[in-house]
Design a protein around this motif. Structure first.
Motif, PDB file in Angstrom:
ATOM      1  N   LEU A 206       1.354  -1.260  -0.440  1.00  0.00           N
ATOM      2  CA  LEU A 206      -0.376   0.276   0.038  1.00  0.00           C
ATOM      3  C   LEU A 206       1.032   1.183  -0.275  1.00  0.00           C
ATOM      4  CD1 LEU A 206      -2.906  -1.035   3.041  1.00  0.00           C
ATOM      5  CD2 LEU A 206      -3.377  -1.140   0.253  1.00  0.00           C
ATOM      6  N   GLY A 207       2.235   1.312   0.030  1.00  0.00           N
ATOM      7  CA  GLY A 207       2.943   2.760   0.411  1.00  0.00           C
ATOM      8  C   GLY A 207       3.801   2.316   1.094  1.00  0.00           C
ATOM      9  N   MET A 208       4.297   3.769   1.278  1.00  0.00           N
ATOM     10  CA  MET A 208       5.762   3.545   2.752  1.00  0.00           C
ATOM     11  C   MET A 208       5.265   5.081   3.462  1.00  0.00           C
ATOM     12  SD  MET A 208       7.036   4.146  -0.484  1.00  0.00           S
ATOM     13  CE  MET A 208       8.054   4.624  -1.363  1.00  0.00           C
ATOM     14  N   PHE A 209       5.729   5.110   4.380  1.00  0.00           N
ATOM     15  CA  PHE A 209       5.602   6.203   5.012  1.00  0.00           C
ATOM     16  C   PHE A 209       6.693   7.024   5.824  1.00  0.00           C
ATOM     17  CE2 PHE A 209       3.554   3.603   7.778  1.00  0.00           C
ATOM     18  CZ  PHE A 209       3.952   4.323   8.870  1.00  0.00           C
ATOM     19  N   VAL A 210       6.544   8.020   6.112  1.00  0.00           N
ATOM     20  CA  VAL A 210       7.729   9.163   6.704  1.00  0.00           C
ATOM     21  C   VAL A 210       7.243   9.695   8.064  1.00  0.00           C
ATOM     22  CG1 VAL A 210      10.239  10.588   6.798  1.00  0.00           C
ATOM     23  CG2 VAL A 210       9.620   8.979   5.112  1.00  0.00           C
ATOM     24  N   TYR A 226      -1.717   8.780   6.122  1.00  0.00           N
ATOM     25  CA  TYR A 226      -0.827   8.157   4.867  1.00  0.00           C
ATOM     26  C   TYR A 226      -2.262   7.279   4.576  1.00  0.00           C
ATOM     27  CZ  TYR A 226       0.978   5.594   1.496  1.00  0.00           C
ATOM     28  OH  TYR A 226       1.083   4.703  -0.006  1.00  0.00           O
ATOM     29  N   LEU A 227      -3.123   6.689   5.387  1.00  0.00           N
ATOM     30  CA  LEU A 227      -3.727   5.755   4.505  1.00  0.00           C
ATOM     31  C   LEU A 227      -4.569   6.827   4.550  1.00  0.00           C
ATOM     32  CD1 LEU A 227      -4.398   3.186   7.546  1.00  0.00           C
ATOM     33  CD2 LEU A 227      -3.080   3.010   4.599  1.00  0.00           C
ATOM     34  N   GLU A 228      -5.273   8.117   5.424  1.00  0.00           N
ATOM     35  CA  GLU A 228      -6.227   8.547   4.944  1.00  0.00           C
ATOM     36  C   GLU A 228      -5.455   9.360   3.391  1.00  0.00           C
ATOM     37  OE1 GLU A 228      -6.658  12.090   7.564  1.00  0.00           O
ATOM     38  OE2 GLU A 228      -8.577  10.840   8.706  1.00  0.00           O
ATOM     39  N   LEU A 611       6.875   5.428  -4.910  1.00  0.00           N
ATOM     40  CA  LEU A 611       5.707   4.606  -4.922  1.00  0.00           C
ATOM     41  C   LEU A 611       5.361   3.796  -6.035  1.00  0.00           C
ATOM     42  CD1 LEU A 611       3.253   3.582  -2.690  1.00  0.00           C
ATOM     43  CD2 LEU A 611       2.592   5.827  -3.237  1.00  0.00           C
ATOM     44  N   MET A 612       5.489   4.588  -7.178  1.00  0.00           N
ATOM     45  CA  MET A 612       5.190   3.462  -8.250  1.00  0.00           C
ATOM     46  C   MET A 612       6.548   2.720  -8.887  1.00  0.00           C
ATOM     47  SD  MET A 612       4.810   6.905 -10.642  1.00  0.00           S
ATOM     48  CE  MET A 612       3.809   8.185 -10.615  1.00  0.00           C
ATOM     49  N   ASN A 613       7.429   3.061  -8.236  1.00  0.00           N
ATOM     50  CA  ASN A 613       8.621   1.972  -8.074  1.00  0.00           C
ATOM     51  C   ASN A 613       8.416   0.584  -7.802  1.00  0.00           C
ATOM     52  OD1 ASN A 613      11.275   0.404  -6.938  1.00  0.00           O
ATOM     53  ND2 ASN A 613      11.608   1.577  -9.716  1.00  0.00           N
ATOM     54  N   VAL A 614       8.052   0.969  -6.254  1.00  0.00           N
ATOM     55  CA  VAL A 614       7.570  -0.281  -5.242  1.00  0.00           C
ATOM     56  C   VAL A 614       6.587  -1.569  -5.424  1.00  0.00           C
ATOM     57  CG1 VAL A 614       6.226  -0.631  -3.023  1.00  0.00           C
ATOM     58  CG2 VAL A 614       8.165   0.714  -3.311  1.00  0.00           C
TER      59      VAL A 614
END
Length: 664
Positions: A206-210, A226-228, A611-614
């Motif tokens: 679903l991605g990543m966040f900092v 991030y989910l929001e 995120l596109m790469n992941v």
């Protein structure tokens, strides 16, 4: 012209008068030429037109006049209906569809563009295409961004049942941000803690966040925001999972607890059982005088041998077999395991049976303090190696570690890989306790049990109730339903007292406190000591079921959030059929995503391109796992009829004594 070259793609639904044009909105759409005049006798179509020619120029025009099959070109009255041949004509799909596999190759855009240009140069040299086409880098980048934006937009449609996350500090990453004073983009290198998020049980990133802070509250807030931001629905979210670190699992300020407070409801916990399996091995190595100073650096009597870069090249001695009743895995399970896990399985078989094969000379990966499986493999290789001079203490340390690895560690590890559902987590914990009591000395048992108690999260009553509902025995499932009814009755009574008195006693979000493990248990549903307490109140109050926590206090047993919304009628259906849950009890999928995020931060600068790469690399790995081989390609093309002959070396390995004892 050699007939081994394949013709360009055939158009299935086309007519000679049909005009094929390129849409103005995309630069990578397929433009399929007219192949209506193509015949089986001629390996090439006869009506391809050049990109810079307005007249018909077929492959027959370029044949020499001395060729007996040569026919002069025929003039055409109108060429307006002829298709325009471009680079996309000779590709089997859109460049957008190739973007995930191109990203998986880890090659730069410039290298990919050069490879495509060289490919068309070879095709032109052999007469398959009419001119040398140049594939610019900008075209590949636009295809990468189109496919990436589409995948990011699809995240808004996700409605996960469970979310797992894990973090890692990435160093020397490429950063791009806008300077608030000048308004210009600034590029630099630095370090940043990225937390990867994965949906379960589908294992979709679903991605990543900092997070702003690496505390439990900061991680939970970063995950929630991030989910929001990605508009991912949390309506059906019932489970959260990750590592056993205190920043995640702390019952007062952990990330799981803080995230539940943000949601306003409790969530089922799934803490990685593989960490629970590996930590006792580390503590046992420390018990015998070993230790770690830095990642991959080991001290103690076996430290230098463990870090050796050539231990697998040494000859094998005649050794004493260790272990009994080691489980055998089938080929499918072994093929789905990683190379390190399957190599350690073969070493365990060799130590138990005294039979080995050429795998003992394979290179062993470097050790890591995050995953101790390569550490165990190196310990087993040291035990088999000839010509190693060890003192009495080092020899005892080596033999005891080998005994623990073969009889306890890998048996539980293989069971977790074979049965990875959340339902099986308490039974894996019980097997680890049982095998430790059967194969370890009293001093070793004390070390292992202390490590298990520190990470006893999957022995919580909520996890045990879920495991009992999925048990194969009907009487165990009936007992679980009876416990749930008792807990519901006490909670309903307390809620009734609250409504009458106006004093709130029942917490909306319970505190997930790890229990005190009963190491004398005889089954997994006896891992925790429980008892009934009286509830204060009028009108003959029901009894309350409580469990013993790690600090010798008693806390009430709560309903697992996975089944909190079920009615009594729905729960009683588990009397006849066990409960099934596909949510895993380990976080290995998240760790794979963490590795992808680390690679993406080295290749891309902005958050969206990372995120596109992941997402693209994860999709490519899911579609085709492992390495590309001739055998796998043939099986993919025709899985029913593909029967390739085995090499002689493969036949020799299949008939060896070791392979007769390797599989189930």
């Amino acid at each position: 012209m050699s007939e081994e070259f394949l013709p360009p793609p055939r158009l299935s639904n086309s007519s000679p008068d049909q005009e094929v044009t390129r849409s103005s909105g995309s630069t990578s759409d397929l433009i399929i030429p007219n192949l209506s005049s193509h015949s089986e006798s001629d390996p090439f179509p006869v009506d391809y037109v050049s990109e810079d020619s307005s007249s018909l120029q077929s492959f027959a025009d370029r044949r020499d006049e001395t060729d007996p099959d040569y026919e002069p070109p025929q003039e055409s009255a109108s060429n307006s209906s002829k298709p325009r041949v471009t680079v996309s004509t000779y590709l089997p799909c859109k460049l957008d569809e190739l973007a995930p596999e191109l990203e998986r190759s880890s090659a730069g855009m410039e290298s990919q563009a050069r490879a495509f240009t060289a490919l068309f140069g070879v095709l032109h040299k052999n007469g398959i295409v009419e001119k040398k086409y140049v594939v610019p880098r900008s075209r590949l980048e636009s295809s990468f961004r189109r496919d990436g934006h589409r995948r990011i937009e699809d995240l808004a449609n996700r409605c996960p049942e469970a979310i797992f996350f894990d973090g890692k500090e990435d160093k020397n990453i490429r950063l791009s941000f806008k300077d608030p004073t000048t308004g210009k983009m600034v590029h630099s290198n630095g370090k940043r803690s990225h937390y990867s998020v994965v949906e379960q049980p589908s294992a979709v990133p679903l991605g990543m966040f900092v997070p702003e802070r690496s505390t439990g509250q900061g991680i939970a807030l970063g995950l929630y925001l991030y989910l929001e931001k990605r508009k991912i629905s949390l309506q059906n979210l019932r489970c959260i999972g990750g590592d056993n670190t205190s920043a995640n699992s702390g019952y007062q300020g952990g990330a799981f607890r803080e995230f539940e407070l943000l949601l306003g409801r409790p969530l089922q916990r799934s803490l990685c059982i593989l960490h629970q399996v590996e930590l006792p091995l580390r503590q046992l190595y420390i018990h015998y005088g070993g230790g770690t100073q830095a990642p991959g650096t080991f001290t103690g009597p076996l430290g230098d041998l463990i870090m050796s870069s050539s231990i697998w090249t040494k000859p094998i001695r005649v050794y004493k077999t260790i272990g009994k009743d080691f489980p055998r895995l089938d080929r499918k399970t072994l093929d789905n395991m990683s190379d390190d896990a399957s190599l350690m399985y073969k070493y365990c078989i060799a130590v138990e049976t005294g039979i080995h094969d050429n795998f003992v000379y394979r290179k062993i990966s470097n050790c890591s303090t995050a995953r101790w499986i390569t550490f165990g493999t190196r310990i087993l290789r040291i035990y088999l190696t000839e010509g190693i001079a060890l003192n009495a203490h080092a020899t005892e340390c080596l033999e005891r570690l080998v005994s623990f690895i073969v009889n306890v560690y890998y048996k539980v590890f293989a069971n977790v890989k074979y049965k990875s559902s959340l339902i099986d987590a308490p039974s894996h914990l019980y097997d680890q306790i049982r095998l430790t009591k059967e194969n370890c000395q009293p001093s070793e048992q004390q070390v292992v049990f202390k490590s298990i108690q520190i990470n006893s999260y999957m022995a919580h009553p909520e996890a045990i109730i879920i495991a009992m509902l999925g048990d194969k025995k009907k009487e165990v499932r009936q007992k679980a339903v009876m416990i749930i009814k008792t807990v519901l009755a006490s909670e309903a009574y307390v809620r009734h007292i609250e409504n009458e008195s106006g004093v709130r006693r029942l917490k909306k979000v319970r505190q997930y406190i790890k229990p005190m493990i009963n190491f004398s248990c005889r089954s997994y549903h006896e891992l925790v000591r429980t008892k009934y307490q009286k509830v204060k109140g009028p009108d003959n109050p029901p009894k309350k079921l409580v469990y013993q926590t790690y600090n010798n206090e008693w806390e009430p047993v709560t309903i697992p959030p996975l089944i909190r919304d079920m009615t009594i009628t729905e729960l009683e259906r588990f009397h006849d059929k066990p409960m099934e849950i596909k949510i895993p009890c380990h976080s290995q999928t998240v760790e794979h995503t963490v590795a992808l995020v680390s690679q993406a931060t080295q290749r891309r600068r902005t958050e969206d391109t990372q995120l596109m790469n992941v997402l693209q690399v994860s999709s490519a790995r899911k579609n085709f796992k492992g390495k590309v081989t001739h055998r796998r390609f043939a099986e993919t093309e025709n899985s029913e009829n593909a029967q390739l002959p085995l090499k002689k070396s493969k036949l020799r390995l299949e008939d060896s004594d070791f392979n007769r004892v390797l599989y189930k």
